[in-house]
Design an enzyme around this catalytic site. Sequence first.
Site, PDB file in Angstrom:
ATOM      1  N   ARG A  87       1.182  -1.309  -0.110  1.00 60.12           N
ATOM      2  CA  ARG A  87      -0.409  -0.233  -0.262  1.00 60.12           C
ATOM      3  C   ARG A  87       0.524   1.198  -0.142  1.00 60.12           C
ATOM      4  O   ARG A  87       1.858   0.976   0.395  1.00 60.12           O
ATOM      5  CB  ARG A  87      -0.660  -0.046   1.190  1.00 60.12           C
ATOM      6  CG  ARG A  87      -1.945   0.871   1.074  1.00 60.12           C
ATOM      7  CD  ARG A  87      -2.847   1.651   2.307  1.00 60.12           C
ATOM      8  NE  ARG A  87      -3.380   2.663   2.738  1.00 60.12           N
ATOM      9  CZ  ARG A  87      -3.604   3.358   3.039  1.00 60.12           C
ATOM     10  NH1 ARG A  87      -4.165   2.995   5.122  1.00 60.12           N
ATOM     11  NH2 ARG A  87      -4.540   4.809   3.235  1.00 60.12           N
ATOM     12  N   HIS A  88       0.231   2.493  -0.366  1.00 58.86           N
ATOM     13  CA  HIS A  88       1.239   3.929  -0.966  1.00 58.86           C
ATOM     14  C   HIS A  88       1.589   4.399   0.455  1.00 58.86           C
ATOM     15  O   HIS A  88       0.522   3.876   1.805  1.00 58.86           O
ATOM     16  CB  HIS A  88       0.374   4.903  -1.119  1.00 58.86           C
ATOM     17  CG  HIS A  88      -0.800   4.679  -0.837  1.00 58.86           C
ATOM     18  ND1 HIS A  88      -1.306   6.325   0.168  1.00 58.86           N
ATOM     19  CD2 HIS A  88      -1.868   4.528  -1.377  1.00 58.86           C
ATOM     20  CE1 HIS A  88      -2.545   6.044  -0.003  1.00 58.86           C
ATOM     21  NE2 HIS A  88      -2.893   5.330  -1.303  1.00 58.86           N
ATOM     22  N   GLU A 109      -7.006   3.248  -7.332  1.00 59.51           N
ATOM     23  CA  GLU A 109      -8.209   2.748  -6.594  1.00 59.51           C
ATOM     24  C   GLU A 109      -9.120   2.421  -6.385  1.00 59.51           C
ATOM     25  O   GLU A 109     -10.020   3.291  -7.619  1.00 59.51           O
ATOM     26  CB  GLU A 109      -7.598   3.078  -5.018  1.00 59.51           C
ATOM     27  CG  GLU A 109      -8.845   3.742  -3.815  1.00 59.51           C
ATOM     28  CD  GLU A 109      -8.862   2.309  -3.160  1.00 59.51           C
ATOM     29  OE1 GLU A 109      -9.320   1.677  -4.002  1.00 59.51           O
ATOM     30  OE2 GLU A 109      -8.368   2.619  -2.126  1.00 59.51           O
ATOM     31  N   ARG A 128     -19.304  -2.077   5.849  1.00 57.88           N
ATOM     32  CA  ARG A 128     -19.664  -3.231   6.552  1.00 57.88           C
ATOM     33  C   ARG A 128     -20.273  -4.739   5.458  1.00 57.88           C
ATOM     34  O   ARG A 128     -20.404  -5.672   6.533  1.00 57.88           O
ATOM     35  CB  ARG A 128     -20.919  -2.555   7.883  1.00 57.88           C
ATOM     36  CG  ARG A 128     -20.292  -2.307   8.619  1.00 57.88           C
ATOM     37  CD  ARG A 128     -18.944  -2.211   9.345  1.00 57.88           C
ATOM     38  NE  ARG A 128     -18.522  -1.897  10.500  1.00 57.88           N
ATOM     39  CZ  ARG A 128     -17.869  -1.852  10.571  1.00 57.88           C
ATOM     40  NH1 ARG A 128     -17.200  -3.110  11.197  1.00 57.88           N
ATOM     41  NH2 ARG A 128     -17.193  -0.829  12.169  1.00 57.88           N
TER      42      ARG A 128
END
Length: 209
Positions: free
Chosen positions: A8-9, A82, A109
Amino acid sequence: MTKLYLIRHGETEWNIERRLQGHMDSPLTSLGEQQAVWLSYALKDIRFDALHASSSGRALHTAHIIKGGRDLPVQASDDWREMHLGAWEGRISDEFEAEEPDNFHAFWRSPELYMAAQGGETYAGLQARVLPALQRLLAAHEGQTIALVSHTVTLKVIMAYFEGRALADLWNPPYYHPTCLSLVEMERNEPRIRLHADISHIQDEAFGF
């Protein structure tokens, strides 16, 4: 054996502001740059055959820091960007939580129930973009060691594929901290997960290191 390092960045200005980025972008913070430096040092002895990254600036910046002195191009692609969050992009999370509480809850969720924000992607749409690109990447670099710098939801989708994790369980732990590292080894098309969202390279007191 094919080895795929998934990264991840680093932390960005909008991460701090809790502002959604998606296809939009914000620069790495000084801590985000430092996180990438720490990871670069942790990976300094790894011989990468290819270094791929999302075309978003925050991922490219992270990738170039991790590249270090390697004579290796950073191959950027929109495939690894993304999840496109449409009209939500650039806005603070609390705003759309107040405006669209049910969809906000679904996003975090119940991903399978999330309705795409105007102009954005669903989780299924993200899978349809990312997973074929993943298969192309693995086929192009069979038997090699690859690094891919991308984003939280994109990486979650990739790791869920390797785990056989249902979309409904996508947001189950582990949490994806900035510059977290996952490692998947592929042998005879069978994945073995060696690391998943590891942050042992982080030297920040906030993380207890």
